[in-house]
Design an enzyme around this catalytic site. Structure first.
Site, PDB file in Angstrom:
ATOM      1  N   HIS A  49      64.442  55.146  65.878  1.00  0.00           N
ATOM      2  CA  HIS A  49      65.147  55.223  67.160  1.00  0.00           C
ATOM      3  C   HIS A  49      66.401  54.353  67.099  1.00  0.00           C
ATOM      4  O   HIS A  49      66.548  53.534  66.184  1.00  0.00           O
ATOM      5  CB  HIS A  49      64.254  54.739  68.309  1.00  0.00           C
ATOM      6  N   HIS A 136      72.082  51.176  65.515  1.00  0.00           N
ATOM      7  CA  HIS A 136      71.522  51.337  64.178  1.00  0.00           C
ATOM      8  C   HIS A 136      70.083  51.813  64.308  1.00  0.00           C
ATOM      9  O   HIS A 136      69.505  51.783  65.398  1.00  0.00           O
ATOM     10  CB  HIS A 136      71.564  49.999  63.421  1.00  0.00           C
TER      11      HIS A 136
END
Length: 192
Positions: A49, A136
């Site tokens: 995620h 990220h």
């Protein structure tokens, strides 16, 4: 006896998920990386995620207020595109604490979503982080190798294919420490 509204719903965070093809590519790359790189903990592929905001321990009462607030925050946000893009680390260069996959694409749209989310969560008691937002996907944590870590020295790894996906919803996740996968989807919040 504890009031239901005071019960803790769990340790929560808000995130953007990956598209299926991007997730499969990251899983392929990670499987190869695990054979070469020494990290204490590798992320389960179902847990990939991009964090929008970490919330921490959250009561059921606040969760019940959070879901409609998030729906309102993103109801006019159009879906946008992100793409896998390289890898990097957080922490010291030779002993990083996090190995991550990067993202590129419509980062301004993602940053707008983050700003909208922070705006509606602050009145509920959630304090925005003090550091700049760096989108990220965490792949591994805590380097355990004996030699210093050298991300440039990982050229024997095949590069990650830069696969794009459409972001059309947010996810509210609950953390289950020491389980794999570790994150449970509590709610999907659709974009416009």
């Amino acid at each position: 006896m504890t009031n239901v509204s005071e019960q803790v719903a769990g340790r929560l965070f808000i995130a953007v998920g990956l598209g299926e093809a991007a997730s499969m590519e990251l899983e392929r790359w990670q499987a190869e990386a695990e054979q070469i790189l020494s990290f204490a903990k590798w992320v389960h592929p179902e847990d990939y995620h991009i964090t929008v905001q970490f919330l921490g321990d959250t009561s059921q009462k606040v969760l019940d207020q959070l879901i409609p607030a998030l729906k309102e925050a993103v109801r006019e946000v159009e879906p946008f595109s992100l793409e896998l893009s390289g890898t990097g680390t957080f922490g010291t260069a030779n002993a990083p604490r996090v190995l991550w996959a990067g993202v590129r694409g419509d980062i301004p749209a993602l940053e707008n979503v983050v700003a909208s989310v922070l705006k509606v969560t602050e009145p509920l008691g959630f304090i925005p982080e003090d550091r700049p937002y760096r989108p990220h996907i965490t792949v591994a944590r805590k380097y355990t190798g004996q030699a210093g870590f050298d991300i440039e020295g990982t050229h024997i790894l095949q590069p990650m294919e830069e696969i794009a996906w459409s972001v059309d919803h947010l996810v509210v996740y609950k953390t289950h420490m020491h389980q794999k996968p570790m994150y449970e989807k509590l709610a999907l919040i659709p974009l416009a």
